[in-house]
Design a protein around this motif. Structure first.
Motif, PDB file in Angstrom:
ATOM      1  N   ALA A   9       0.978  -1.149   0.021  1.00 50.29           N
ATOM      2  CA  ALA A   9       0.129   0.082  -0.084  1.00 50.29           C
ATOM      3  C   ALA A   9       0.829   1.247   0.062  1.00 50.29           C
ATOM      4  CB  ALA A   9      -0.971   0.098   1.241  1.00 50.29           C
ATOM      5  N   ASN A  10       0.574   2.295  -0.922  1.00 50.37           N
ATOM      6  CA  ASN A  10       1.286   3.401  -0.980  1.00 50.37           C
ATOM      7  C   ASN A  10       0.557   4.695  -0.597  1.00 50.37           C
ATOM      8  OD1 ASN A  10       4.166   2.561  -1.859  1.00 50.37           O
ATOM      9  ND2 ASN A  10       2.871   1.659  -3.790  1.00 50.37           N
ATOM     10  N   THR A  11       1.465   5.763  -0.153  1.00 52.38           N
ATOM     11  CA  THR A  11       0.833   6.985   0.240  1.00 52.38           C
ATOM     12  C   THR A  11       0.893   7.714  -1.361  1.00 52.38           C
ATOM     13  OG1 THR A  11       2.918   8.054   0.518  1.00 52.38           O
ATOM     14  CG2 THR A  11       2.058   6.880   2.358  1.00 52.38           C
ATOM     15  N   PRO A  12       0.135   8.659  -1.116  1.00 49.70           N
ATOM     16  CA  PRO A  12       0.442   9.678  -2.480  1.00 49.70           C
ATOM     17  C   PRO A  12       1.694  10.086  -2.978  1.00 49.70           C
ATOM     18  CG  PRO A  12      -1.649  10.315  -1.089  1.00 49.70           C
ATOM     19  CD  PRO A  12      -0.680   9.571  -0.125  1.00 49.70           C
ATOM     20  N   LEU A  13       2.808  10.160  -1.870  1.00 46.28           N
ATOM     21  CA  LEU A  13       3.991  10.639  -2.362  1.00 46.28           C
ATOM     22  C   LEU A  13       5.017   9.308  -2.747  1.00 46.28           C
ATOM     23  CD1 LEU A  13       4.575  13.703   0.000  1.00 46.28           C
ATOM     24  CD2 LEU A  13       4.116  13.545  -2.623  1.00 46.28           C
ATOM     25  N   SER A  14       4.525   8.103  -2.364  1.00 42.73           N
ATOM     26  CA  SER A  14       5.464   6.834  -2.743  1.00 42.73           C
ATOM     27  C   SER A  14       5.857   6.813  -4.237  1.00 42.73           C
ATOM     28  CB  SER A  14       4.731   5.738  -2.442  1.00 42.73           C
ATOM     29  OG  SER A  14       4.261   5.541  -0.940  1.00 42.73           O
ATOM     30  N   GLY A  15       7.289   6.724  -4.137  1.00 41.66           N
ATOM     31  CA  GLY A  15       7.964   6.748  -5.547  1.00 41.66           C
ATOM     32  C   GLY A  15       8.095   8.224  -6.252  1.00 41.66           C
ATOM     33  N   LYS A  16       7.334   9.195  -5.828  1.00 49.37           N
ATOM     34  CA  LYS A  16       7.569  10.331  -6.320  1.00 49.37           C
ATOM     35  C   LYS A  16       8.952  11.178  -5.576  1.00 49.37           C
ATOM     36  CE  LYS A  16       2.656  10.574  -7.908  1.00 49.37           C
ATOM     37  NZ  LYS A  16       2.360   9.319  -7.222  1.00 49.37           N
ATOM     38  N   GLU A  17       8.992  10.887  -4.372  1.00 48.87           N
ATOM     39  CA  GLU A  17      10.394  11.522  -3.538  1.00 48.87           C
ATOM     40  C   GLU A  17      10.499  10.701  -2.690  1.00 48.87           C
ATOM     41  OE1 GLU A  17       8.365  14.435  -0.492  1.00 48.87           O
ATOM     42  OE2 GLU A  17       8.268  15.219  -2.349  1.00 48.87           O
ATOM     43  N   PRO A  18      11.849  10.398  -2.105  1.00 47.60           N
ATOM     44  CA  PRO A  18      12.131   9.548  -0.954  1.00 47.60           C
ATOM     45  C   PRO A  18      11.302   9.867   0.249  1.00 47.60           C
ATOM     46  CG  PRO A  18      14.225  10.733  -2.167  1.00 47.60           C
ATOM     47  CD  PRO A  18      12.834  11.140  -2.618  1.00 47.60           C
ATOM     48  N   GLU A  19      10.926   8.650   0.847  1.00 50.02           N
ATOM     49  CA  GLU A  19      10.372   8.917   2.161  1.00 50.02           C
ATOM     50  C   GLU A  19      11.442   9.239   3.128  1.00 50.02           C
ATOM     51  OE1 GLU A  19       8.820   5.276   3.520  1.00 50.02           O
ATOM     52  OE2 GLU A  19       7.039   5.227   1.801  1.00 50.02           O
ATOM     53  N   PHE A  20      11.390  10.128   3.986  1.00 46.51           N
ATOM     54  CA  PHE A  20      12.251  10.719   4.814  1.00 46.51           C
ATOM     55  C   PHE A  20      11.830  10.557   6.330  1.00 46.51           C
ATOM     56  CE2 PHE A  20      14.915  14.873   5.193  1.00 46.51           C
ATOM     57  CZ  PHE A  20      15.611  14.428   6.487  1.00 46.51           C
ATOM     58  N   PHE A  21      12.726   9.490   6.921  1.00 45.60           N
ATOM     59  CA  PHE A  21      12.613   9.576   8.374  1.00 45.60           C
ATOM     60  C   PHE A  21      13.889   9.289   9.008  1.00 45.60           C
ATOM     61  CE2 PHE A  21      12.086   5.270   6.207  1.00 45.60           C
ATOM     62  CZ  PHE A  21      12.776   4.214   6.906  1.00 45.60           C
ATOM     63  N   VAL A  22      14.057   9.002  10.419  1.00 44.95           N
ATOM     64  CA  VAL A  22      15.426   9.178  10.952  1.00 44.95           C
ATOM     65  C   VAL A  22      15.271   8.040  11.952  1.00 44.95           C
ATOM     66  CG1 VAL A  22      16.994  10.305  12.509  1.00 44.95           C
ATOM     67  CG2 VAL A  22      15.982  11.466  10.643  1.00 44.95           C
ATOM     68  N   LYS A  23      16.433   7.189  12.189  1.00 42.87           N
ATOM     69  CA  LYS A  23      16.814   6.315  13.294  1.00 42.87           C
ATOM     70  C   LYS A  23      17.860   7.043  14.133  1.00 42.87           C
ATOM     71  CE  LYS A  23      14.873   2.160  11.232  1.00 42.87           C
ATOM     72  NZ  LYS A  23      14.478   1.012  11.548  1.00 42.87           N
TER      73      LYS A  23
END
Length: 322
Positions: free
Chosen positions: A100-114
């Motif tokens: 399942a994808n969000t509207p931005l999936s594949g259009k710009e990198p998902e940005f999160f942090v560990k």
């Protein structure tokens, strides 16, 4: 060069893995009258090299006998503990097609942090805390270790800022990550779904960039209890390592020892979870997941030219509350 961290008398030390031997960095530094604080960890060595204070190749040349240990008798730990792990999700075309994808999936990198609090090393346990998640998933990812600092780094110069590469298992709580609305819209809660205790196994080595060559031409795979679950190439990335260095340097001054993880191929347990929008696609030799990870499972993350990162899954039962 293959860098490791290992235990010596209960203390983590920096070493170079060469010909089935671990060569201790501090002993080599003492022999050459180099401040041992510069090689107390891989991050400090990278910082010293970036500042022009240290040449790692010269440091480990002709090591003293006191510095040499048989690798078979050494306990490895995470080769570095970065203060920041910058993470890019939805970066493999085949993985995007199975979930399942969000509207931005594949259009710009998902940005999160560990953070460093998420990091464990080879053979350390990934903890399944069922108060946090009932759907623990694992993803093999190529990790970029930054060597030279920079901000707004152009794509064409990005790989000049790389010290080396390692493996990170992007352990994920899928039932915390994937959210949906009544109208069918999907969004991701990437904080609670991605950043938690033991969610970033890292290692077993950091391999310098000169030994990797093209980071977009590496085989990448995952085995769980011996079953091949992911089998791909970094060539399937939507955004290359250079693209991601440029992307993250727009937000942050990238510093020596920072790590960027670059997304995961198809074949996660999410792909078979219809409740969360998974759509499994068969692939040659790859076994579809029948469930999420459970205590007793052995996760093996492999990237060509780097090696295999192995971690068992363990239960949180019996872990004392802080």
């Amino acid at each position: 060069m293959h860098f490791v961290s290992y235990l010596l008398n209960g203390t983590e030390r920096l070493g170079l893995l060469r010909d089935n031997r671990v060569i201790d960095a501090v002993e080599c530094a003492r022999r050459r009258n180099i401040d041992p604080r510069m090689v107390a960890s891989l991050v400090s060595l990278i910082e010293a090299e970036a500042a022009g204070h240290l040449d790692p190749a010269s440091l480990f040349a002709d090591p003293p006998s006191a510095a040499i240990h048989d690798a078979s008798g050494v306990v490895l730990r995470a080769p570095l503990r970065p203060s920041t792990i910058l993470c890019a999700g939805s970066n493999y075309a085949a993985h995007n097609s199975e979930k399942a994808n969000t509207p931005l999936s594949g259009k710009e990198p998902e940005f999160f942090v560990k953070t460093a609090d998420c990091v464990i090393g080879p053979d350390e346990g990934i903890i399944l805390d069922q108060k946090l998640t009932k759907k623990l998933d694992c993803e093999t990812e190529l990790a970029v270790v930054i060597g030279k600092p920079g901000r707004h780094i152009p794509v064409e110069a990005a790989l000049d800022h790389v010290f080396g590469y390692t493996i990170v298992n992007d352990v994920t709580a899928r039932d915390r990550q994937v959210r949906s609305a009544a109208n069918g819209m999907v969004w991701y809660e990437l904080g609670r779904g991605k950043a938690f205790d033991t969610s970033a196994p890292l290692g077993p080595v950091v391999v310098t960039a000169d030994e990797i060559g093209d980071p977009q031409a590496l085989r990448i795979s995952t085995r769980i209890n011996g079953e091949l679950r992911q089998n791909s190439s970094t060539s399937d990335m939507i955004w290359s390592c250079a693209d991601l260095i440029h992307f993250f340097s727009t937000n942050f001054t990238l510093k020596p020892g920072m790590v960027i993880i670059t997304g995961s191929p198809a074949g996660t347990a999410w792909s078979t979870d219809k409740e969360l929008g998974g759509t499994w696609t068969p692939a040659p030799g790859v076994v579809a997941a029948s469930r999420y990870c459970l205590p007793g499972d052995l996760i093996e993350c492999e990237v060509e030219k780097i090696g295999v990162l192995r971690n068992p899954v363990r239960s949180s039962a019996g872990i004392a509350s802080l």
